[in-house]
Design an enzyme around this catalytic site. Structure first.
Site, short mmCIF file in Angstrom:
data_model
loop_
_atom_site.label_atom_id
_atom_site.label_comp_id
_atom_site.label_asym_id
_atom_site.label_seq_id
_atom_site.Cartn_x
_atom_site.Cartn_y
_atom_site.Cartn_z
N GLU A 260 -9.75 4.20 6.60
CA GLU A 260 -10.09 3.18 5.62
C GLU A 260 -9.65 1.81 6.13
OE1 GLU A 260 -8.31 3.52 1.72
OE2 GLU A 260 -9.53 1.87 0.95
N GLY B 244 1.12 1.72 3.35
CA GLY B 244 2.09 2.66 2.79
C GLY B 244 1.65 4.10 2.99
N ALA B 245 0.42 4.39 2.59
CA ALA B 245 -0.08 5.76 2.70
C ALA B 245 -1.58 5.78 2.47
CB ALA B 245 0.61 6.64 1.68
N GLU C 68 -5.11 8.26 1.28
CA GLU C 68 -5.53 9.39 0.46
C GLU C 68 -6.58 10.32 1.08
OE1 GLU C 68 -6.32 6.12 -0.15
OE2 GLU C 68 -8.33 5.93 -1.01
N ASN C 69 -6.68 10.41 2.40
CA ASN C 69 -7.69 11.28 3.02
C ASN C 69 -7.77 12.62 2.29
OD1 ASN C 69 -7.55 9.36 5.36
ND2 ASN C 69 -5.53 10.31 5.53
N GLU D 264 -1.44 8.46 -4.13
CA GLU D 264 -2.39 9.05 -3.16
C GLU D 264 -2.94 10.36 -3.68
OE1 GLU D 264 -3.19 6.87 -1.21
OE2 GLU D 264 -1.39 5.63 -1.08
N GLU E 203 -8.78 1.53 -6.41
CA GLU E 203 -7.38 1.11 -6.26
C GLU E 203 -6.77 0.65 -7.58
OE1 GLU E 203 -5.70 2.05 -3.97
OE2 GLU E 203 -7.08 2.32 -2.28
N1 BES Z 1 -6.21 3.50 0.20
C1 BES Z 1 -4.95 2.89 0.31
C2 BES Z 1 -4.46 2.77 1.72
C3 BES Z 1 -5.17 1.72 2.55
C4 BES Z 1 -5.11 0.42 2.19
C5 BES Z 1 -5.82 2.04 3.67
C6 BES Z 1 -5.73 -0.53 2.98
C7 BES Z 1 -6.44 1.09 4.44
C8 BES Z 1 -6.38 -0.22 4.11
C9 BES Z 1 -3.88 3.66 -0.46
O1 BES Z 1 -4.34 4.44 -1.49
C10 BES Z 1 -2.97 2.64 -1.06
O2 BES Z 1 -3.39 1.94 -1.94
N2 BES Z 1 -1.75 2.54 -0.56
C11 BES Z 1 -0.81 1.54 -0.94
C12 BES Z 1 0.30 2.12 -1.76
C13 BES Z 1 -0.10 2.32 -3.18
C14 BES Z 1 0.96 3.05 -3.96
C15 BES Z 1 -0.42 1.04 -3.90
C16 BES Z 1 -0.26 0.99 0.35
O3 BES Z 1 -0.51 1.57 1.39
O4 BES Z 1 0.40 -0.04 0.30
ZN ZN Z 2 -4.75 3.48 -3.27
#
Ligand code: BES
Ligand code: ZN
Length: 885
Positions: free
Chosen positions: A128, A269-270, A272-273, A306, A328
């Site tokens: 992503e 941070g992480a 969700e694959n 996630e 999101e």
């Molecule tokens: N889908 C996102 C991760 C992501 C963000 C991938 C931007 C690629 C580009 C994931 O679900 C996410 O939102 N992660 C947040 C933490 C969340 C608890 C708000 C993150 O990675 O900061």
């Molecule tokens: Zn997210």
């Protein structure tokens, strides 16, 4: 390589794809310098689009093409064209066909951490938003949904664990080689951004979950060998999340396995694959001696977030990246609700609003302001913003407030029923909410399309003769870049009226209609609500539970705010009243150049006593009481000032108020410190964590007195700490003090934790945040520390991120040295990891609220940057931040 041009893309230009890809079979042979990917795609012209004779254009980036075969026939160079960013096959059949694409990519050279890369020695992916095109040629857009079968092959010794999305279907050795393979199948159609694979030498921590319908799911967390003892909390959090989503939203997990992999190098941070979440290891690993209470809370909420994406994002996904808030914002809302239900609702709400105000309000008020659903972007990576996430979550919360919990749940059920395995838009989501409730949500849609934080002005007038209270409400939505004029919004405004003795007064509107939940709906630019049968002049409690993401101004006098601090039955607003009282005091002082008199006078004393009263009140949760002892941050004060900000004056005012409060209520603080001493083994539960938070907040104010005995107390606190929460709290306090005590503690911490990267990050972070006249020099010294590396995102965030976001006097030093440090480091990072660099450069977003000298420094550093060769990511941030002026 310049990956894409700098022309903006527009939502209004959305067109469905000319082709659909329905099945993908990948065969990936992992190798550090040339991973070979054989991709067999089942493609057909999109029946909804008159495609007739259009070429097939696939996305691809940093790939080496080895061969192309269409329906078994090898294509030759004349049949296709490879350009930067794309592969065009000039003529394809007007019926379904199979395309085989063989490419290689270079995981070791992938410093952007997008696509297939190596973190230490683990192969992992991040797709992503547009990383899949760095693994193979594809229609890399979220509205192309396919069923994937993935075979991975690698060396048995170095990569014994091979994972991908979905369920495992086969595995085995490859005879007479040192290699083995694993095959995975994901039955749920998904967009390419949810693809993932992992290969490495990882330790497995297994568990199991039985779903509400009785299906067994095998859960596994994979970590670097030796870290197995730090996975228990993440696993418990996962199981709690799975149960909660069943109970609260009726959502059950849908595969036989759910895997989480923790890696050390991760831009975000992480992720969700589907069935294979990949995490930054700092959001998985926790042990009482290495992780703080704050870390435990983050882990729980990100694991939940996630996991919740499995439905809000994976089963129902986004049509295009403009709809990012659809997954999101909604998923942040869901993780906030989870935390509120699991811990304490009001404490969670306070935390969420703190984040919204400190991260999103400045964005909405600055040059990077954009609606929750942006109408255009240059680089999508720059739009994972506080507006899309945090304001996006508030928009979902407002829908829940308007429809009620049950109505919202029904709307979500309908959304899943209608759109399972589809890629949809914000309109589809809101339509489900409108259809279950029978409400017209047209005006509500403006929350998705209009940028800027609405300013809500409320004033209450009491008519003693008629026994009525009139609440006049007006809304102004400030202009933002590209949006000069705004239409009025539908704003849910939760209110209460409080009688002189602190009682909640029943609310009856002028026409005799009772307003049981106190929920008003503001729809006009100016509106009056009249309440009947109010016997005596009431104090209004406005915007309870922060019912809408707006800036509130009222005609309350300091005495009324003080009254709310003690009597508001809405726990959020009771806390908000204390913050408002403190903020008013601090902004007045800061406007006066840090006038110490203001914050050491009568009002400060009254504030201190009010805070002490709540902090002592043992009928309240400890975590809630602790929130009262945390003053608004320097950035909060600057934001409220909104113009001509002198960061040194802000710092001076805040320090003086902390000292005053410490002196004024020293006895209470001492009692709190002593009464909440740690007993027994560490437990991360909310009540124990609340006790530590209360105790550490008390300590912080005690040390602010500057008294030698309190400094000695902080030293003891550090020395006697039996967990990371207390240890790092003491270290943070000591790191703000002058030389010997600070250095001694920092050296001790370093000696103990130098080989634990996640803990060492904390050592970098506390120093980067410590305010002092030489903080820029301190940051520079740390940049050349042997353990520092620009290549590891966690380390960069620990040092540079903490400096730019946690050290406003350092970043905004009047000579511009802080800006120079940021610009120069961002520029270097931009050369190999543009997403990371662009994120750091976001710290310039509030430069226009500064006083003229700092503004000029910031501007000239930004202009220097704009004249450099920048990535598309950084180019967008720098040019938009500079604006036209
Ligand atoms: N889908 C996102 C991760 C992501 C963000 C991938 C931007 C690629 C580009 C994931 O679900 C996410 O939102 N992660 C947040 C933490 C969340 C608890 C708000 C993150 O990675 O900061
Ligand atoms: Zn997210």
């Amino acid at each position: 390589m310049q990956k894409s041009d700098r022309k903006p893309k527009f939502l209004k230009d959305y067109a469905p794809p000319d082709f659909l890809i329905e099945e993908v079979a990948l065969d990936v042979a992992l190798a550090p310098k040339a991973a070979r990917v054989v991709s067999r795609l089942r493609i057909r012209p999109n029946p909804k689009v008159a495609t007739g004779g259009k070429p097939l254009v696939l996305d691809g980036e940093d790939l080496t093409l080895e061969s192309l075969t269409l329906d078994g026939k090898m294509l030759s160079a004349v049949d296709y064209e490879v350009k930067d960013g794309s592969l065009t096959i000039k003529r394809v059949p007007a019926r379904p066909f199979t395309l085989e694409v063989i490419t290689t990519c270079d995981p070791e050279a992938n410093t952007e951490l997008s696509g297939l890369y190596l973190s230490r020695s683990t192969y992992c992916t991040q797709c992503e938003p547009e990383g899949f095109r760095r693994i193979t040629y594809f229609l890399d857009r979220p509205d192309v949904l396919a069923v994937y079968t993935v075979r991975i092959e690698a060396e048995r010794d170095t990569a014994p664990v091979l994972l991908s999305n979905g369920n495992p279907v086969a595995q085995g050795d490859i005879p007479s080689t040192n290699r083995h393979f694993a095959t995975w199948h994901d039955p749920f159609p998904k967009p390419s951004y949810l693809f993932a694979l992992v290969g490495g030498n990882l330790a497995a921590v297994p568990d199991e979950f039985v779903t509400q319908s009785g299906r067994k799911v095998a859960l596994t967390i994979y970590v670097e060998p030796g870290k197995e003892d730090r996975c228990a909390w993440a696993m418990e959090s996962l199981k709690r999340s799975m149960r909660w989503d069943e109970e609260r939203f009726g959502r059950e997990y849908d595969l036989d396995v759910f895997n989480i992999v923790a890696v050390s190098d991760f831009n975000m941070g992480a992720m969700e694959n589907k069935g294979l979440n990949i995490f930054n290891d700092k959001l998985v690993l926790a042990r009482p001696d290495t992780a703080s209470d704050g870390d435990y809370v983050s882990i729980e909420s990100v694991i939940a977030h996630e996991y919740f994406h499995n439905w809000t994002g994976d089963r129902v996904t986004c049509r295009d990246w403009f709809q990012l808030c659809l997954k999101e914002g909604l998923t942040v809302f869901r993780d906030q609700e989870f935390t509120g239900d699991t811990r304490s609702g009001p404490v969670e709400r306070i935390g969420a609003v703190r984040i919204l105000k400190s991260n999103q309000f400045p964005e909405d008020a600055g040059p990077l302001a954009h609606p929750v659903r942006p109408p255009s972007f240059i680089e999508i990576n720059n739009f994972y913003t506080a507006t899309v996430y945090e304001k996006g979550a508030e928009v979902c919360r407002m829908l829940q407030t308007l429809l009620g919990r049950e109505g919202f749940r029904k709307g979500l059920d309908l959304y899943f029923e209608r759109h399972d395995s589809e890629a949809v838009t914000v309109e589809d989501f809101v339509a489900a909410m409108a259809d279950v409730s029978g409400r017209d949500l047209k005006q509500f849609m403006r929350w998705y399309t209009q940028a800027g934080t609405p300013e809500l002005a409320c004033s209450l007038d009491y008519d003693a003769h008629a026994k009525t209270a009139r609440l006049t409400v007006s809304q102004i939505i400030p202009p933002t870049p590209g949006q000069a004029k705004k239409e009025p919004m539908l704003i849910p405004l939760k209110v209460g009226l409080i009688g002189a003795n602190g009682d909640e007064l029943p609310l009856t509107l002028a026409d005799g209609i009772p307003l049981a939940d106190g929920l008003l709906e503001v729809t006009e630019r100016e509106q009056v609500f009249e309440f009947q049968d109010i016997p005596t002049p009431p104090t209004p409690s406005l915007l309870r539970n922060f019912s809408a993401p707006v800036r509130l101004s009222t005609n309350l006098d300091p005495g009324q705010i003080e009254f709310l601090m003690a009597h508001d039955s809405d726990p959020f607003n009771r806390w908000q009243a204390a913050q408002t009282y403190a903020t008013n005091l601090l902004t007045d002082a800061a406007r006066d150049g840090g006038n110490i008199e203001r914050v050491t006078g009568k009002k400060a004393a009254r504030l201190a006593q009010a805070l002490a009263a709540t902090a002592r009140d043992s009928s309240l949760l400890t975590a809630y009481r602790a929130e009262f002892l945390k003053l608004p941050g320097e950035a909060d004060i600057a934001r409220e000032l909104a113009r001509n900000v002198d960061t040194d004056a802000v710092h001076g005012a805040r320090e003086a108020l902390r000292k005053k409060i410490g002196e004024e209520i020293r006895e209470t603080l001492t009692e709190l410190y002593e009464a909440n001493a740690e007993s027994g083994p560490y437990s991360p539960d909310p009540e124990s964590a609340g006790r530590r938070a209360l105790r550490n907040a008390a300590l912080d104010l005690l040390v602010a007195t500057g008294d030698a005995s309190e400094i000695a107390r902080a030293e003891r606190h550090y020395r006697d700490a039996t967990n990371m929460t207390d240890s790092i709290a003491a270290l943070a306090i000591l790191s703000h003090l002058a030389a010997p005590v600070r250095d001694k503690a920092l050296d001790h911490f370093y000696a103990r934790w130098q080989d634990e990267p996640l803990v060492l990050d904390k050592w970098f972070a506390v120093q980067a945040r410590a305010a002092s006249s030489s903080s820029v020099e301190t940051a520079r010294t740390l940049l050349s520390h042997p353990k520092f590396s620009l290549k590891n995102p966690n380390r960069v965030r620990a040092l540079i991120g903490s400096f730019i976001h946690g050290n406003p006097t350092g970043l905004n030093r009047p000579d511009g040295a802080g800006y120079q440090l940021l610009a120069e480091q961002a520029l270097e990072i931009d050369g190999f990891n543009p997403h990371m660099a662009a994120r750091l450069l976001g710290a310039f977003e509030s430069w226009r609220i500064l006083e003229p000298i700092r503004q000029a420094r910031a501007k000239s550093v930004l202009q220097d940057l704009a004249a450099r060769t920048l990535s598309t990511d950084s180019y967008e941030i720098v040019t938009k931040t500079l604006g036209d002026g």
